[in-house]
Design an enzyme around this catalytic site. Structure first.
Site, PDB file in Angstrom:
ATOM      1  N   ARG A 163     -25.565  11.454  -1.471  1.00  0.00           N
ATOM      2  CA  ARG A 163     -25.926  10.894  -2.738  1.00  0.00           C
ATOM      3  C   ARG A 163     -25.899  12.120  -3.758  1.00  0.00           C
ATOM      4  NH1 ARG A 163     -25.238   7.268  -0.022  1.00  0.00           N
ATOM      5  NH2 ARG A 163     -26.567   5.229   0.061  1.00  0.00           N
ATOM      6  N   SER A 234     -31.285   0.798  -2.464  1.00  0.00           N
ATOM      7  CA  SER A 234     -32.107   1.667  -1.962  1.00  0.00           C
ATOM      8  C   SER A 234     -32.841   2.162  -3.114  1.00  0.00           C
ATOM      9  CB  SER A 234     -31.542   2.671  -1.211  1.00  0.00           C
ATOM     10  OG  SER A 234     -30.753   2.093  -0.078  1.00  0.00           O
ATOM     11  N   GLU A 330     -33.770   7.732  -5.024  1.00  0.00           N
ATOM     12  CA  GLU A 330     -32.543   7.665  -5.097  1.00  0.00           C
ATOM     13  C   GLU A 330     -32.082   7.177  -6.518  1.00  0.00           C
ATOM     14  OE1 GLU A 330     -29.801   5.985  -2.254  1.00  0.00           O
ATOM     15  OE2 GLU A 330     -28.736   5.055  -3.818  1.00  0.00           O
TER      16      GLU A 330
HETATM   17  N1  EPU Z   1     -35.145  -0.109   8.953  1.00  0.00           N
HETATM   18  C1  EPU Z   1     -36.327  -0.616   9.124  1.00  0.00           C
HETATM   19  N2  EPU Z   1     -36.989  -1.352   8.421  1.00  0.00           N
HETATM   20  C2  EPU Z   1     -36.475  -1.507   6.826  1.00  0.00           C
HETATM   21  C3  EPU Z   1     -35.218  -1.002   6.669  1.00  0.00           C
HETATM   22  C4  EPU Z   1     -34.640  -0.300   7.638  1.00  0.00           C
HETATM   23  O1  EPU Z   1     -36.774  -0.609  10.397  1.00  0.00           O
HETATM   24  O2  EPU Z   1     -36.974  -2.155   6.262  1.00  0.00           O
HETATM   25  C5  EPU Z   1     -34.439   0.718  10.025  1.00  0.00           C
HETATM   26  C6  EPU Z   1     -33.191   0.115  10.359  1.00  0.00           C
HETATM   27  O3  EPU Z   1     -33.384  -1.101  11.409  1.00  0.00           O
HETATM   28  C7  EPU Z   1     -32.305   0.896  10.732  1.00  0.00           C
HETATM   29  C8  EPU Z   1     -32.526   2.025   9.726  1.00  0.00           C
HETATM   30  O4  EPU Z   1     -33.928   1.791   9.451  1.00  0.00           O
HETATM   31  O5  EPU Z   1     -32.322   1.200  12.012  1.00  0.00           O
HETATM   32  C9  EPU Z   1     -31.619   2.153   8.609  1.00  0.00           C
HETATM   33  O6  EPU Z   1     -31.511   1.084   7.901  1.00  0.00           O
HETATM   34  P1  EPU Z   1     -30.105   0.576   7.136  1.00  0.00           P
HETATM   35  O7  EPU Z   1     -29.003   0.427   8.245  1.00  0.00           O
HETATM   36  O8  EPU Z   1     -30.555  -0.778   6.425  1.00  0.00           O
HETATM   37  O9  EPU Z   1     -29.921   1.336   6.167  1.00  0.00           O
HETATM   38  P2  EPU Z   1     -30.661   2.515   5.119  1.00  0.00           P
HETATM   39  O10 EPU Z   1     -30.512   3.885   5.796  1.00  0.00           O
HETATM   40  O11 EPU Z   1     -31.966   1.904   4.976  1.00  0.00           O
HETATM   41  C10 EPU Z   1     -28.445   3.293   3.774  1.00  0.00           C
HETATM   42  C11 EPU Z   1     -27.951   3.385   2.423  1.00  0.00           C
HETATM   43  C12 EPU Z   1     -27.704   2.177   1.707  1.00  0.00           C
HETATM   44  C13 EPU Z   1     -26.517   1.569   2.797  1.00  0.00           C
HETATM   45  C14 EPU Z   1     -26.811   1.332   4.096  1.00  0.00           C
HETATM   46  C15 EPU Z   1     -25.751   0.829   4.876  1.00  0.00           C
HETATM   47  C16 EPU Z   1     -29.487   5.249   1.800  1.00  0.00           C
HETATM   48  C17 EPU Z   1     -30.385   5.661   0.776  1.00  0.00           C
HETATM   49  N3  EPU Z   1     -29.196   4.038   1.713  1.00  0.00           N
HETATM   50  O12 EPU Z   1     -29.620   2.388   3.962  1.00  0.00           O
HETATM   51  O13 EPU Z   1     -27.094   2.434   0.470  1.00  0.00           O
HETATM   52  O14 EPU Z   1     -25.924   0.320   2.005  1.00  0.00           O
HETATM   53  O15 EPU Z   1     -27.235   3.027   4.759  1.00  0.00           O
HETATM   54  O16 EPU Z   1     -24.940   2.113   5.331  1.00  0.00           O
HETATM   55  O17 EPU Z   1     -28.703   6.271   2.055  1.00  0.00           O
HETATM   56  C18 EPU Z   1     -27.933   2.315  -1.890  1.00  0.00           C
HETATM   57  O18 EPU Z   1     -27.866   3.495  -1.864  1.00  0.00           O
HETATM   58  O19 EPU Z   1     -28.504   1.779  -2.796  1.00  0.00           O
HETATM   59  C19 EPU Z   1     -27.810   1.578  -0.456  1.00  0.00           C
HETATM   60  C20 EPU Z   1     -28.012   0.209  -0.564  1.00  0.00           C
END
Ligand code: EPU
Length: 334
Positions: A163, A234, A330
């Protein structure tokens, strides 16, 4: 086109109602160049606003908003294996992804349905499902705010990171992205390793459109549609901490979600940290933590920027208290 004291409500996906002193939008780069030469107020702050999907207006903005609405996607070079495609900064990112899928070019499909514009893709190095914009950006074409000269940066020169890019550091406030050239593959090649994707997309029968549809369905499950619920995706970045610290956390909190990162560091899922503290559905004023994904803060309808800031600060302090990790937004605060 220039407007004074313009409402920004329809130009940010959070749907925050704030006023900006000067709002300038343009359909071609010559219009921008002429604005920068003649009408640009150097004494005021300014901000380049693409799709407004990563921004929080905390109050009225006493300055200039520059908003590209330039359009155009074309193939600029083609070899047996690759194609170089140039897209104007004002193209909606997801229209560009659909275009690549329609034309049978591989590389952008995992980034389906991300809100925002092409011009923001290198600045923020947007990413999802194991892919980042940096994986397909060939070069970035920009216009100097100072003297309107044109500059092209190669992928390496953009210093891409999670990012992050040179446009947030050395070149911040100096250049406006006019278009981006992407390098896409002509041969089928998919990246379906990201957790939940495997359950949705069958690698053996995968096509570009199927991958795109699968990604869209996964995103829709967790992330609010900005047309229905205001949010900026996010809200926080996933923090990157020394691996030694992550190991200690894992001993104390065995369920914590971590990913290996560069140079003895570990990326922690901020969504997990926030969720583990029971924040899903938590509200302050008109701002609310999304029920399905704790990393996303939403606008219940009439949130002010200050409500969102209060909610974010509260979450940050509780995460710090429990895990000794500071989670950084972010989203950019204006
Ligand atoms: N998780 C939880 N509870 C929650 C949310 C997440 O336990 O409420 C756990 C999930 O189960 C998973 C882990 O945290 O094991 C990661 O969650 P997720 O796969 O949903 O991805 P993220 O890290 O929350 C990132 C990006 C997103 C992108 C997704 C998918 C960042 C800040 N965010 O989210 O990007 O869509 O991966 O690749 O890196 C954005 O930047 O606006 C965005 C949506």
């Amino acid at each position: 086109m220039q407007f004074n004291n313009h409402s920004i409500k329809n130009f940010n996906t959070f749907g925050i109602d704030a006023e900006v002193s000067i709002f300038f939008s343009y359909n071609d780069d010559d219009e921008l160049i002429s604005f920068l030469k003649k009408d640009f107020r150097k004494d005021l702050p300014f901000f380049i606003l693409g799709g407004g999907s990563n921004i929080l207006f905390t109050k009225n903005f006493q300055g200039t908003i520059i908003h590209p609405e330039t359009k155009g996607i074309q193939i600029v070079e083609e070899t047996k294996d690759f194609v170089l495609v140039n897209a104007a900064a004002g193209e909606l990112w997801d229209d560009f992804v659909q275009w690549t899928v329609d034309h049978g070019f591989y590389g952008a499909e995992n980034l389906s349905f991300i809100p925002g514009c092409v011009g923001a893709s290198p600045v923020q190095n947007i990413g999802a499902y194991g892919s980042e914009a940096k994986d397909i950006i060939h070069e970035v074409h920009c216009i100097s705010i100072d003297d309107q000269s044109l500059k092209t940066l190669s992928n390496e020169e953009c210093n891409f990171d999670y990012r992050d890019s040179i446009f947030k550091h050395e070149l911040a406030g100096k250049y406006i992205v006019s278009s981006v050239t992407y390098k896409l593959k002509k041969e089928a090649s998919f990246n379906l390793n990201y957790g939940s994707l495997k359950n949705v997309i069958d690698e053996k029968t995968a096509t570009l459109q199927k991958v795109r549809d699968g990604i869209i369905s996964v995103r829709k499950e967790k992330l609010p549609d900005p047309k229905e619920i205001g949010s900026a995706g996010s809200f926080f970045k996933n923090p990157i901490i020394p691996s030694a610290q992550a190991e200690l956390l894992k001993q104390k909190f065995p369920n914590i979600v971590t990913y290996p990162a560069k140079n003895e560091t570990t990326k922690i899922a901020a969504g997990w940290l926030i969720d583990s503290l029971g924040f899903k559905g938590f509200e302050i004023g008109g701002a609310k933590v999304h029920e399905k994904q704790a990393l996303v803060l939403t606008n219940k309808g009439n949130a002010t920027g200050e409500d969102v800031v209060s909610l974010a600060k509260h979450i940050q302090s509780k995460v710090l208290e429990q895990y000794e990790i500071f989670i950084e937004p972010e989203v950019i605060y204006l």
